[in-house]
Design a protein around this motif. Structure first.
Motif, short mmCIF file in Angstrom:
data_model
loop_
_atom_site.label_atom_id
_atom_site.label_comp_id
_atom_site.label_asym_id
_atom_site.label_seq_id
_atom_site.Cartn_x
_atom_site.Cartn_y
_atom_site.Cartn_z
N ALA A 212 54.30 -1.76 -68.40
CA ALA A 212 53.30 -0.70 -68.85
C ALA A 212 52.70 -0.88 -70.12
O ALA A 212 53.47 -1.56 -71.13
CB ALA A 212 54.14 0.60 -68.97
N ILE A 213 51.53 -0.92 -70.33
CA ILE A 213 50.84 -1.21 -71.44
C ILE A 213 49.81 -0.08 -71.78
O ILE A 213 48.91 0.20 -70.83
CB ILE A 213 49.88 -2.62 -71.19
N THR A 214 49.76 0.30 -73.01
CA THR A 214 48.85 1.43 -73.52
C THR A 214 47.62 0.92 -74.07
O THR A 214 47.91 0.41 -74.99
CB THR A 214 49.77 2.56 -74.19
N CYS A 215 46.44 1.49 -73.92
CA CYS A 215 45.45 0.93 -74.62
C CYS A 215 44.67 2.24 -75.05
O CYS A 215 44.38 3.25 -74.50
CB CYS A 215 44.43 0.33 -73.57
N ILE A 216 44.17 2.06 -76.61
CA ILE A 216 43.68 3.47 -76.84
C ILE A 216 42.11 2.99 -77.01
O ILE A 216 41.82 1.85 -77.36
CB ILE A 216 44.03 3.57 -78.24
N ILE A 217 41.28 4.00 -76.73
CA ILE A 217 39.73 3.86 -76.61
C ILE A 217 39.31 4.93 -77.66
O ILE A 217 39.49 6.25 -77.48
CB ILE A 217 39.18 4.27 -75.34
N MET A 218 38.67 4.45 -78.74
CA MET A 218 38.03 5.55 -79.64
C MET A 218 36.60 5.50 -79.66
O MET A 218 35.87 4.44 -79.61
CB MET A 218 38.62 5.22 -81.12
N LYS A 219 35.96 6.45 -79.68
CA LYS A 219 34.44 6.61 -79.60
C LYS A 219 33.81 7.21 -81.03
O LYS A 219 34.53 8.22 -81.56
CB LYS A 219 33.96 7.59 -78.47
N THR A 220 32.92 6.67 -81.62
CA THR A 220 32.12 7.21 -82.87
C THR A 220 30.70 7.12 -82.17
O THR A 220 30.22 5.93 -81.38
CB THR A 220 32.21 6.40 -83.98
N THR A 221 29.71 7.94 -82.54
CA THR A 221 28.36 8.14 -82.21
C THR A 221 27.58 7.91 -83.65
O THR A 221 27.89 9.00 -84.33
CB THR A 221 28.24 9.11 -81.30
N ASN B 184 15.07 9.56 -82.21
CA ASN B 184 16.32 9.62 -82.50
C ASN B 184 17.24 8.51 -81.53
O ASN B 184 17.11 8.72 -80.31
CB ASN B 184 16.96 10.91 -82.36
N ASP B 185 17.65 7.63 -82.15
CA ASP B 185 18.35 6.47 -81.39
C ASP B 185 19.77 6.72 -81.54
O ASP B 185 20.49 6.76 -82.93
CB ASP B 185 18.01 5.21 -81.71
N GLU B 186 20.53 6.97 -80.53
CA GLU B 186 22.11 7.27 -80.80
C GLU B 186 22.71 6.05 -80.17
O GLU B 186 22.38 5.27 -79.22
CB GLU B 186 22.48 8.29 -79.75
N GLU B 187 23.72 5.58 -81.15
CA GLU B 187 24.70 4.34 -80.84
C GLU B 187 25.90 4.69 -80.54
O GLU B 187 26.60 5.33 -81.48
CB GLU B 187 24.33 3.21 -81.80
N GLU B 188 26.65 4.43 -79.62
CA GLU B 188 28.00 4.88 -79.33
C GLU B 188 28.77 3.70 -79.53
O GLU B 188 28.65 2.58 -78.70
CB GLU B 188 28.11 5.50 -77.92
N HIS B 189 29.86 3.65 -80.39
CA HIS B 189 30.64 2.77 -80.57
C HIS B 189 32.07 2.92 -79.88
O HIS B 189 32.49 3.96 -80.01
CB HIS B 189 30.95 2.39 -81.85
N LYS B 190 32.62 1.81 -79.10
CA LYS B 190 33.89 2.17 -78.50
C LYS B 190 34.65 1.16 -79.21
O LYS B 190 34.53 -0.16 -79.04
CB LYS B 190 33.79 2.24 -77.13
N TYR B 191 35.97 1.62 -79.64
CA TYR B 191 36.76 0.73 -80.38
C TYR B 191 38.16 0.62 -79.30
O TYR B 191 38.65 1.79 -78.91
CB TYR B 191 37.37 1.17 -81.74
#
Length: 273
Positions: A151-160, A172-179
């Motif tokens: 079992a492997i857990t991956c975290i996904i974090m979003k910022t806009t 207005n340009d929105e850029e979504e970053h996923k970490y």
């Protein structure tokens, strides 16, 4: 316009995005069970005990358990602490994972295998640790397995971020970053924009070429929490998880070898005393 980027995350504990925390596994930690194990991943600690396969104490248990194998064999029951977050949902997930990996042909018909889990310390990625502790307890009880689920857990974090551009018109340009990061801590999980994806990975029977050893793994299950993962998200997590699967499986083999070595030394000492 919307632009999406996928980026590995910077972590407060200094790990790289694809790094795991230090692992520890101790077998036969309890005396009043058929098998038991303590699994540690960083500051997370999970204790699992295995009871069975034994006949159910009440016939009602057979009717209430909905995760029995269609080919007969044992029924699997998982008990989690009532205070654990998502406990009921996790119990169902764990029952499905363990029922699939146990070789039911080796269990008496209508018997029951009960896994009791305690979480002395929660510092993130608890569901993955519960899987590993449970499977370790099964192995300690000498219950045959079809495969070794990792079992492997991956975290996904979003910022806009929003960028305003003014020429003849204002846009207005929105850029979504996923970490992305593996084996998140509790502090990382508690971030407002964080979501978790826990994958169950098993090795294939064919190992592939020595130059590409990670192609031998496949994903057989998945649990998400706090996020709707896209196909791109899952592929990103999968590419990070394959190497981790190899490392965890190798660590597991070392833990089992260490147990057998200690057992052999005990037997040898008993014959020479």
């Amino acid at each position: 316009s919307n632009i999406e980027t996928h980026t590995t995350m910077n972590r407060s504990d200094g790990r790289s995005a694809a790094s795991l925390r230090p692992l520890s596994c101790e077998l036969s930690t309890l005396q009043d069970s058929h098998g038991s194990a303590t699994w540690k991943s960083g500051g997370t600690q999970v204790l699992a005990s295995c009871h069975g396969p034994t006949a159910p104490r009440q016939a009602q248990a057979l009717a209430e358990n909905t995760s029995s194998s269609s080919s007969g064999g044992a029924l699997v029951q998982v008990l989690l602490p009532g205070s654990l977050r998502n406990g009921t949902e996790w119990e169902v997930f764990l029952v499905n994972v363990l029922t699939a990996c146990i070789r039911m042909e080796g269990c008496p018909p209508n018997s029951m295998i009960q896994i009791v889990i305690q979480v002395p310390s929660d510092d993130g990625s608890v569901l993955a640790a519960c899987v590993h502790a449970s499977v370790s307890a099964l192995m300690d009880a000498s219950i045959e397995l079809n495969y070794l689920p990792v079992a492997i857990t991956c975290i996904i974090m979003k910022t806009t971020t929003t960028t305003t551009t003014t020429t003849t018109t204002t846009t207005n340009d929105e850029e979504e970053h996923k970490y992305f990061g593996l084996d998140p801590t509790l502090l990382e999980e508690e971030q407002e924009t964080a979501g978790l994806l826990t994958m169950i990975v098993i090795p294939e029977t064919s190992s592939g070429s020595s130059e590409q050893p990670y192609q031998s793994a496949r994903m057989v299950g998945m649990h998400t929490c706090g996020i709707t993962a896209s196909v791109q998200d899952m592929m990103k997590c999968w590419s990070m998880a394959q190497r981790a699967e190899t490392a965890i499986a190798a660590f597991w083999r070392l833990a089992l070898a260490h147990k057998h070595e200690r057992h052999a030394q005990t037997l040898f000492a008993g014959t020479t005393s």
